[in-house]
Structure formats: structure tokens, C-alpha cells
Design an enzyme around this catalytic site. Sequence first.
Site, PDB file in Angstrom:
ATOM      1  N   SER A 139       0.811  -1.200   0.000  1.00 29.28           N
ATOM      2  CA  SER A 139       0.000   0.000   0.000  1.00 29.28           C
ATOM      3  C   SER A 139       0.856   1.267   0.000  1.00 29.28           C
ATOM      4  CB  SER A 139      -0.973  -0.036   1.175  1.00 29.28           C
ATOM      5  OG  SER A 139      -2.075   0.782   0.915  1.00 29.28           O
ATOM      6  N   HIS A 297      -7.695  -5.865   1.285  1.00 29.32           N
ATOM      7  CA  HIS A 297      -6.509  -5.013   1.151  1.00 29.32           C
ATOM      8  C   HIS A 297      -5.318  -5.562   1.921  1.00 29.32           C
ATOM      9  CE1 HIS A 297      -4.232  -1.448   0.361  1.00 29.32           C
ATOM     10  NE2 HIS A 297      -4.210  -1.045   1.616  1.00 29.32           N
TER      11      HIS A 297
END
Length: 319
Positions: A139, A297
Site C-alpha cells: 500500500s 486489502h
Amino acid sequence: MLGLTPASALRQAYSGCASRVRLPTRAAAPVPGRLLAATCSHFSTVPLAYELHEPAKPVADKQTSPIIFMHGLFGSKKNNRTMSKVLARDLGRHVYALDLRNHGDSPHDEKHDYTVMAADVADFIHQHGLKDPTLIGHSMGAKTAMVLALDQPDLVANIVAVDNAPVDARLSSEFPRYIQAMRKIDEANTTRQAEADRILEPYEPSPTIRHFLLGNLHRPGAARGDSTLKFRLPLTTLGRSLDHLGDFPYKNPAEARFVKPALFVRGTKSKYVPDEVIPLIGQFFPRFELVDIDAGHWVISEKPEAFREAVLRFLEPKE
């Protein structure tokens, strides 16, 4: 943008992998590349804290070609500790798990964006005399890896970008909520993590994510007998940075391309790498491979074995 502690499937001791914790020791000078050179007069890099995971049986000539592992927003080097040990063992390569600026044990600085984070990592590579490293980032760490690869491609052998893409994208609404909740915990002057968890619960229902966020608590006055818990994160700086942490500083693939191998790993239940951005990934990273993993995620923590297999297939020498 989070990077949670790896799941219990891999939470075990791996024999033959030694770890050493290193803290930053000195201020560093900016390391200019194409993008960084335009702005380096406006910031200075910070020396990054790290853990070094050493394999029992290093592959010949791989000590100076390590893996550099970078966490996501609100994470730290400890989030990638287990996977770092696994990759060191399986690949016979040294793995440096970093604390990016304003996280973990690394210094705090008022500036927090991908340009300066990439410069910090570039300086880390130079400081430690590392040659042809692999960058793995989740990320926020993924965008840091992408920026450094595009800015200084000769410094990097390849990259693994986990659940992020080279595009401008608004961060999810939970991140401002997390900042608000962490400020409330700081103001409460609590001495018990259970009490901090109760304050956080209305802002985040997931016990796993709450545990991840609360992992940033420490007792700064312990030496004086003060057991008050505080966040080691600079909440004001990070809160001010949220609006542009979804941005990507490169806009035009014609001006910067990374023509070495790149692996993009995305969670199929995540929104961070939608199908429509895949052509743009190919423009910035023409030799990219895409691996989909049935996860959200937090790909590394949700499906650690699938992630490990994808990275091994990408990094193991091809016949």
C-alpha cells in the site's frame, strides 16, 4: 493502507533465520533522482530504522542484493517480520524490513509524501552499500517502491507492489477516523491497552485492525515510572498528510518507465487496484506481472501462503 501482522498460519519460529534490529544513527543527505532532484532542496532525508533478517544459507552473491520490505500507513517493520523471515529462508537472501519515516522507530519529520519516502529508501540503499535490491511494499510502501523505481531505476533490480497502483486515488474514509480515535486515546492518558481498545472500538469494529493500530502504543515515560500509553506516531503530521497520500507523483508514463520486472499483487476483494488501472500499470511498468489473491486489502496477513508463493515464483531464478 494498513499492513497487519501476518496470520497465525505463518506465526512461528523459522530455524536458520537470524534477525537484527537496527535503529537510525545519523542524519542523511538527499539522494536526487529525476523527480527527487527537482525538490531535494526543499527537504532532507531521515535515516530509517530496520530489522535485518539473515538466512542460514545465503545464496552466493546475494548478500548485497537483498530484499527491502516496506509497510503501509500506521504500520512498522514488525508487521512484516514473519514474512521477512520466510523469504530470507526460502530465497537465501537478506531481508531488510524498514520503518518508513514517521513510523516505528524511524525519525519524525513534518514532510510526509512519496517523494521524500522514496528518497529515504534510496539513501538507505546507498548507506548500506546494497546492490540491485528487490523492493517489496504494501500500500503506502507499494507506492514508495514504485516512485523510487521510476525515479532511480538503476538503483533497483525489481519491485513487488502489494495492493496499490500508480494512480491518484482518494484514501478510504476510515483513515481520518483512525487519526481522530488515536488522538482521543492520547488525550485520555490511559494506562491500559484494554481501555484504549474500548475508545477505539466505536471507530473500528474489527478486533484485528484495532490490534494493529494499538500496536503503535508505547509508554514514553516508563523510565520515570509513568505508565501512560501514547501513540509513537506523529498524529498531526500524518493527519495533515492524508489528503495527498492517495496521490502518485508521476502523471505521465512517457516521462518515466521502469523496464525491469515488476510484480503487482492485488486482493480481489479490495478496491485499490481496479481493472481499469491495469493498462496504466503496463505503461509505467511494461514488464509487469499481475497476481490476484482472494483477499481484501491486507493481502499479506489474510493469505500469507498465497503471497509467499507469488513472490517466490517471481523472484526465484528462471530456468
